[in-house]
Design a protein around this motif. Structure first.
Motif, PDB file in Angstrom:
ATOM      1  N   PHE A  88      -3.970  -0.056  -7.156  1.00 17.65           N
ATOM      2  CA  PHE A  88      -4.441  -1.369  -6.711  1.00 17.65           C
ATOM      3  C   PHE A  88      -3.299  -2.304  -6.354  1.00 17.65           C
ATOM      4  CE2 PHE A  88      -8.966  -2.473  -7.126  1.00 17.65           C
ATOM      5  CZ  PHE A  88      -9.460  -1.227  -7.498  1.00 17.65           C
ATOM      6  N   ALA A  89      -3.538  -3.133  -5.336  1.00 16.32           N
ATOM      7  CA  ALA A  89      -2.637  -4.245  -5.039  1.00 16.32           C
ATOM      8  C   ALA A  89      -3.351  -5.534  -5.413  1.00 16.32           C
ATOM      9  CB  ALA A  89      -2.292  -4.262  -3.558  1.00 16.32           C
ATOM     10  N   VAL A  90      -2.631  -6.438  -6.061  1.00 15.11           N
ATOM     11  CA  VAL A  90      -3.157  -7.782  -6.309  1.00 15.11           C
ATOM     12  C   VAL A  90      -2.379  -8.719  -5.407  1.00 15.11           C
ATOM     13  CG1 VAL A  90      -3.612  -9.585  -8.013  1.00 15.11           C
ATOM     14  CG2 VAL A  90      -3.592  -7.180  -8.728  1.00 15.11           C
TER      15      VAL A  90
ATOM     16  N   LYS B 252      -7.921  -1.761  -3.258  1.00 15.00           N
ATOM     17  CA  LYS B 252      -7.743  -0.391  -3.749  1.00 15.00           C
ATOM     18  C   LYS B 252      -7.208   0.488  -2.620  1.00 15.00           C
ATOM     19  CE  LYS B 252     -10.274   3.340  -5.986  1.00 15.00           C
ATOM     20  NZ  LYS B 252     -11.559   3.786  -6.526  1.00 15.00           N
ATOM     21  N   LYS B 253      -6.279   1.376  -2.959  1.00 10.53           N
ATOM     22  CA  LYS B 253      -5.798   2.343  -1.956  1.00 10.53           C
ATOM     23  C   LYS B 253      -6.753   3.537  -1.970  1.00 10.53           C
ATOM     24  CE  LYS B 253      -1.728   5.083  -0.761  1.00 10.53           C
ATOM     25  NZ  LYS B 253      -0.258   5.043  -0.769  1.00 10.53           N
ATOM     26  N   ILE B 254      -7.497   3.692  -0.880  1.00 11.09           N
ATOM     27  CA  ILE B 254      -8.499   4.762  -0.867  1.00 11.09           C
ATOM     28  C   ILE B 254      -8.048   5.969  -0.045  1.00 11.09           C
ATOM     29  CG2 ILE B 254     -10.531   3.355  -1.409  1.00 11.09           C
ATOM     30  CD1 ILE B 254     -11.095   3.205   1.621  1.00 11.09           C
TER      31      ILE B 254
ATOM     32  N   LEU C 145       0.807  -1.234   0.000  1.00 15.13           N
ATOM     33  CA  LEU C 145       0.000   0.000   0.000  1.00 15.13           C
ATOM     34  C   LEU C 145       0.842   1.287   0.000  1.00 15.13           C
ATOM     35  CD1 LEU C 145      -3.428   0.179   0.527  1.00 15.13           C
ATOM     36  CD2 LEU C 145      -2.306  -1.975   0.173  1.00 15.13           C
ATOM     37  N   PRO C 146       1.936   1.363   0.770  1.00 12.44           N
ATOM     38  CA  PRO C 146       2.728   2.610   0.733  1.00 12.44           C
ATOM     39  C   PRO C 146       3.296   2.907  -0.658  1.00 12.44           C
ATOM     40  CG  PRO C 146       3.323   1.282   2.641  1.00 12.44           C
ATOM     41  CD  PRO C 146       2.455   0.416   1.773  1.00 12.44           C
TER      42      PRO C 146
ATOM     43  N   LEU D  77      -4.127   0.741   6.924  1.00  7.35           N
ATOM     44  CA  LEU D  77      -3.209   1.121   5.834  1.00  7.35           C
ATOM     45  C   LEU D  77      -3.870   2.005   4.766  1.00  7.35           C
ATOM     46  CD1 LEU D  77      -1.644  -2.432   5.379  1.00  7.35           C
ATOM     47  CD2 LEU D  77      -0.406  -0.413   6.208  1.00  7.35           C
ATOM     48  N   GLY D  78      -5.196   2.191   4.863  1.00 12.09           N
ATOM     49  CA  GLY D  78      -5.899   3.022   3.875  1.00 12.09           C
ATOM     50  C   GLY D  78      -6.329   2.256   2.640  1.00 12.09           C
ATOM     51  N   GLY D  79      -6.611   0.954   2.811  1.00  8.28           N
ATOM     52  CA  GLY D  79      -7.023   0.137   1.662  1.00  8.28           C
ATOM     53  C   GLY D  79      -8.442  -0.370   1.785  1.00  8.28           C
TER      54      GLY D  79
END
Ligand code: SAM
Length: 251
Positions: free
Chosen positions: A182-184, A230-232, A174-175, A205-207
């Motif tokens: 996006f992270a998969v 998703k990083k929101i 996430l950082p 973490l804000g995801g």
């Protein structure tokens, strides 16, 4: 040798299309065969993988890596799907999922990150031999890279396979993402208990967990889950924590 290997890998079959709605071109198939050859040969010097039998390599490395791209292969793309320019593969090891993704998506810039210098040196040579000019290389810890302004909040997409618990992978990924990136996360089994713990980590973490794709691998019917996060929110600057902490004490 590459030709013999290409015949052994089930890359030519309809199987890609049936399972992922995607079929490699002949040049992509040839590149997959050369990845296989390069890894099997280098495996004698550097410990890259224990999976070297052709069909198993195809399923557990090539197919599995590209299963993470399934939403991009769908004829009707999901509305949440991000546009990707820069992608990072965290803890890439022998190049999975990053190298197959670099072959399947030549317009994406792919950074291959691993803390083991020897693995990154191998990947640098392999990608040069394969003429994969969309790849770059970082030999470092994800915890350090996540604090480096050259990498922090710079990526549209991060992929993480087989690097630790889901919360640890999220703390690495996430950082590094831009907001709305996006992270998969590639997982095997995925349980409700794991998901509950993971939701707490994502809050910190804000995801946000946007989608989970369950899979059965095409040859051995293994259970897999790809998580799309998703990083929101901007990730707090205390993350990632010091080297070793995300793995030792997952959020
Ligand atoms: N992703 C590859 C795959 O799925 O085949 C390799 C998985 S291997 C089990 C885990 C890799 O993550 C190793 O190559 C290791 O060096 C790397 N790794 C573990 N912790 C890391 C960290 N904190 N930062 C960067 N790389 C890390």
């Amino acid at each position: 040798m590459a030709e013999t290997i290409a015949q052994q890998l089930p890359v030519n079959g309809e199987i890609w299309h049936q399972t992922l709605q995607w079929q490699p071109s002949e040049s992509q198939q040839a590149l997959f065969a050369r990845v296989y050859q390069g890894i099997v040969e280098a495996n004698r010097q550097v410990n890259l993988t224990r999976i070297t039998e052709p069909a198993e390599f195809w399923e557990k490395h090539l197919w599995d890596s590209l299963s993470g791209l399934a939403p991009w292969f769908e004829p009707e793309k999901p509305e949440w799907l991000p546009t990707v320019k820069r992608m990072i593969d965290i803890g890439t090891g022998g190049g999975f999922p990053g190298v197959p993704v670099a072959i399947a998506r030549p317009t994406w810039d792919i950074t291959l990150l691993d803390s083991t210098r020897k693995k990154i040196a191998f990947l640098e040579t392999l990608c040069q031999q394969l003429d994969l000019s969309n790849t770059s290389f970082v030999a470092d810890r994800a915890e350090s890279v996540g604090r480096d302004p050259a990498h922090r909040a710079q990526y549209d997409l991060a992929m993480v396979r087989a690097v630790g618990p889901a919360s640890t992978c999220a703390e690495y990924a996430l950082p590094l993402l831009k907001k709305s990136g996006f992270a998969v996360l590639f997982r095997g089994q995925w349980t409700d208990e794991e998901e509950e713990l993971f939701m707490g980590a994502l809050d910190t973490l804000g995801g946000e967990l946007v989608a989970i794709c369950p899979w059965e691998t095409p040859l051995s019917q293994g259970k897999r889950h790809c998580l799309y996060v998703k990083k929101i929110e901007k990730t707090d600057k205390e993350f990632p924590r010091q080297i070793g902490m995300p793995a030792k004490h997952p959020l």
